[in-house]
Scaffold this motif. Sequence first.
Motif, PDB file in Angstrom:
ATOM      1  N   SER A  85      25.902  20.097  -2.231  1.00  0.00           N
ATOM      2  CA  SER A  85      24.660  19.546  -1.663  1.00  0.00           C
ATOM      3  C   SER A  85      24.916  18.201  -0.989  1.00  0.00           C
ATOM      4  O   SER A  85      24.204  17.221  -1.232  1.00  0.00           O
ATOM      5  N   LEU A  86      25.908  18.170  -0.145  1.00  0.00           N
ATOM      6  CA  LEU A  86      26.288  16.916   0.499  1.00  0.00           C
ATOM      7  C   LEU A  86      25.186  16.392   1.402  1.00  0.00           C
ATOM      8  O   LEU A  86      24.444  17.159   2.029  1.00  0.00           O
ATOM      9  N   LYS A  87      25.112  15.069   1.440  1.00  0.00           N
ATOM     10  CA  LYS A  87      24.103  14.376   2.241  1.00  0.00           C
ATOM     11  C   LYS A  87      24.803  13.465   3.248  1.00  0.00           C
ATOM     12  O   LYS A  87      25.944  13.048   3.016  1.00  0.00           O
ATOM     13  N   PRO A  88      24.136  13.130   4.339  1.00  0.00           N
ATOM     14  CA  PRO A  88      24.765  12.210   5.301  1.00  0.00           C
ATOM     15  C   PRO A  88      25.192  10.890   4.664  1.00  0.00           C
ATOM     16  O   PRO A  88      26.218  10.314   5.072  1.00  0.00           O
ATOM     17  N   GLU A  89      24.473  10.442   3.656  1.00  0.00           N
ATOM     18  CA  GLU A  89      24.842   9.179   3.001  1.00  0.00           C
ATOM     19  C   GLU A  89      26.091   9.293   2.140  1.00  0.00           C
ATOM     20  O   GLU A  89      26.577   8.290   1.618  1.00  0.00           O
ATOM     21  N   ASP A  90      26.623  10.498   1.979  1.00  0.00           N
ATOM     22  CA  ASP A  90      27.898  10.676   1.292  1.00  0.00           C
ATOM     23  C   ASP A  90      29.074  10.437   2.227  1.00  0.00           C
ATOM     24  O   ASP A  90      30.233  10.437   1.786  1.00  0.00           O
ATOM     25  N   THR A  91      28.810  10.240   3.494  1.00  0.00           N
ATOM     26  CA  THR A  91      29.872   9.982   4.465  1.00  0.00           C
ATOM     27  C   THR A  91      30.617   8.714   4.108  1.00  0.00           C
ATOM     28  O   THR A  91      30.014   7.643   3.964  1.00  0.00           O
ATOM     29  N   ALA A  92      31.934   8.832   3.957  1.00  0.00           N
ATOM     30  CA  ALA A  92      32.762   7.693   3.551  1.00  0.00           C
ATOM     31  C   ALA A  92      34.218   8.140   3.502  1.00  0.00           C
ATOM     32  O   ALA A  92      34.517   9.338   3.589  1.00  0.00           O
ATOM     33  N   VAL A  93      35.093   7.171   3.331  1.00  0.00           N
ATOM     34  CA  VAL A  93      36.467   7.470   2.971  1.00  0.00           C
ATOM     35  C   VAL A  93      36.532   7.487   1.447  1.00  0.00           C
ATOM     36  O   VAL A  93      36.082   6.542   0.790  1.00  0.00           O
ATOM     37  N   TYR A  94      37.054   8.555   0.899  1.00  0.00           N
ATOM     38  CA  TYR A  94      37.130   8.734  -0.548  1.00  0.00           C
ATOM     39  C   TYR A  94      38.549   8.451  -1.027  1.00  0.00           C
ATOM     40  O   TYR A  94      39.529   8.953  -0.444  1.00  0.00           O
ATOM     41  N   TYR A  95      38.640   7.672  -2.100  1.00  0.00           N
ATOM     42  CA  TYR A  95      39.909   7.279  -2.679  1.00  0.00           C
ATOM     43  C   TYR A  95      39.980   7.709  -4.139  1.00  0.00           C
ATOM     44  O   TYR A  95      38.975   7.672  -4.848  1.00  0.00           O
ATOM     45  N   CYS A  96      41.181   8.060  -4.580  1.00  0.00           N
ATOM     46  CA  CYS A  96      41.357   8.298  -6.002  1.00  0.00           C
ATOM     47  C   CYS A  96      42.163   7.148  -6.604  1.00  0.00           C
ATOM     48  O   CYS A  96      42.948   6.496  -5.909  1.00  0.00           O
ATOM     49  N   ALA A  97      41.935   6.911  -7.879  1.00  0.00           N
ATOM     50  CA  ALA A  97      42.546   5.777  -8.551  1.00  0.00           C
ATOM     51  C   ALA A  97      42.919   6.145  -9.975  1.00  0.00           C
ATOM     52  O   ALA A  97      42.303   7.024 -10.580  1.00  0.00           O
ATOM     53  N   ALA A  98      43.931   5.446 -10.496  1.00  0.00           N
ATOM     54  CA  ALA A  98      44.396   5.693 -11.856  1.00  0.00           C
ATOM     55  C   ALA A  98      44.374   4.389 -12.646  1.00  0.00           C
ATOM     56  O   ALA A  98      44.774   3.340 -12.142  1.00  0.00           O
ATOM     57  N   ASP A  99      43.918   4.492 -13.876  1.00  0.00           N
ATOM     58  CA  ASP A  99      43.751   3.327 -14.750  1.00  0.00           C
ATOM     59  C   ASP A  99      44.626   3.496 -15.978  1.00  0.00           C
ATOM     60  O   ASP A  99      44.423   4.414 -16.769  1.00  0.00           O
ATOM     61  N   ALA A 100      45.587   2.587 -16.121  1.00  0.00           N
ATOM     62  CA  ALA A 100      46.504   2.662 -17.260  1.00  0.00           C
ATOM     63  C   ALA A 100      46.186   1.643 -18.338  1.00  0.00           C
ATOM     64  O   ALA A 100      46.906   1.550 -19.325  1.00  0.00           O
ATOM     65  N   GLN A 101      45.098   0.868 -18.162  1.00  0.00           N
ATOM     66  CA  GLN A 101      44.909  -0.269 -19.057  1.00  0.00           C
ATOM     67  C   GLN A 101      43.632  -0.248 -19.884  1.00  0.00           C
ATOM     68  O   GLN A 101      43.561  -0.946 -20.896  1.00  0.00           O
ATOM     69  N   ASN A 102      42.643   0.517 -19.474  1.00  0.00           N
ATOM     70  CA  ASN A 102      41.370   0.498 -20.179  1.00  0.00           C
ATOM     71  C   ASN A 102      41.213   1.702 -21.103  1.00  0.00           C
ATOM     72  O   ASN A 102      41.816   2.746 -20.890  1.00  0.00           O
ATOM     73  N   ALA A 103      40.373   1.545 -22.099  1.00  0.00           N
ATOM     74  CA  ALA A 103      40.111   2.628 -23.039  1.00  0.00           C
ATOM     75  C   ALA A 103      38.910   3.461 -22.613  1.00  0.00           C
ATOM     76  O   ALA A 103      38.741   4.587 -23.059  1.00  0.00           O
ATOM     77  N   ARG A 104      38.064   2.885 -21.729  1.00  0.00           N
ATOM     78  CA  ARG A 104      36.869   3.591 -21.268  1.00  0.00           C
ATOM     79  C   ARG A 104      36.879   3.669 -19.753  1.00  0.00           C
ATOM     80  O   ARG A 104      37.538   2.882 -19.076  1.00  0.00           O
ATOM     81  N   ILE A 105      36.116   4.606 -19.233  1.00  0.00           N
ATOM     82  CA  ILE A 105      36.047   4.795 -17.787  1.00  0.00           C
ATOM     83  C   ILE A 105      35.360   3.590 -17.160  1.00  0.00           C
ATOM     84  O   ILE A 105      34.219   3.265 -17.499  1.00  0.00           O
ATOM     85  N   SER A 106      36.044   2.942 -16.239  1.00  0.00           N
ATOM     86  CA  SER A 106      35.504   1.773 -15.569  1.00  0.00           C
ATOM     87  C   SER A 106      34.932   2.162 -14.201  1.00  0.00           C
ATOM     88  O   SER A 106      35.475   3.029 -13.519  1.00  0.00           O
ATOM     89  N   SER A 107      33.847   1.500 -13.832  1.00  0.00           N
ATOM     90  CA  SER A 107      33.272   1.707 -12.500  1.00  0.00           C
ATOM     91  C   SER A 107      33.698   0.608 -11.532  1.00  0.00           C
ATOM     92  O   SER A 107      33.224   0.561 -10.393  1.00  0.00           O
ATOM     93  N   ILE A 108      34.593  -0.265 -11.984  1.00  0.00           N
ATOM     94  CA  ILE A 108      35.042  -1.398 -11.185  1.00  0.00           C
ATOM     95  C   ILE A 108      36.430  -1.100 -10.651  1.00  0.00           C
ATOM     96  O   ILE A 108      37.350  -0.818 -11.425  1.00  0.00           O
ATOM     97  N   ILE A 109      36.614  -1.203  -9.342  1.00  0.00           N
ATOM     98  CA  ILE A 109      37.884  -0.833  -8.738  1.00  0.00           C
ATOM     99  C   ILE A 109      39.041  -1.699  -9.242  1.00  0.00           C
ATOM    100  O   ILE A 109      40.164  -1.192  -9.398  1.00  0.00           O
ATOM    101  N   ARG A 110      38.781  -2.946  -9.554  1.00  0.00           N
ATOM    102  CA  ARG A 110      39.888  -3.788 -10.016  1.00  0.00           C
ATOM    103  C   ARG A 110      40.332  -3.406 -11.423  1.00  0.00           C
ATOM    104  O   ARG A 110      41.345  -3.903 -11.919  1.00  0.00           O
ATOM    105  N   GLY A 111      39.584  -2.530 -12.067  1.00  0.00           N
ATOM    106  CA  GLY A 111      39.990  -2.021 -13.373  1.00  0.00           C
ATOM    107  C   GLY A 111      41.048  -0.940 -13.290  1.00  0.00           C
ATOM    108  O   GLY A 111      41.530  -0.463 -14.319  1.00  0.00           O
TER     109      GLY A 111
END
Length: 125
Positions: A85-111
Amino acid sequence: VQLQASGGGLVQAGDSLRLFCAASGRTLSPYIMGWFRQAPGKEREFVAGISWNGRSTRYADSVKGRFTISRDNATKNTMYLQMNSLKPEDTAVYYCAADAQNARISSIIRGYNYLGRGTQVTVSS
């Protein structure tokens, strides 16, 4: 670990896409993984995250009920983002990231320790 996102493209509103995040150099299994996106002129924002074993997930309010994050540690060393159900506001460049330091899922990219090259998703109205 090197990450590469793929699967983006140009679709119409209401369509679906499946993004892939392939890893090389190291297994993904110890890492919390996440998807972020950045639209033109906007800050990079959190989309979804998944725990190392796939049992816990977290989503941005804007994609809840439409996007699903998953991973395959054992055979493909890959993470996925099913986008429905994609919307025009979903338009973006999508990146994947890996976190080796936190115990919980972070919503902050610097995490996150590692950030892969992005893939463009364009949704036309």
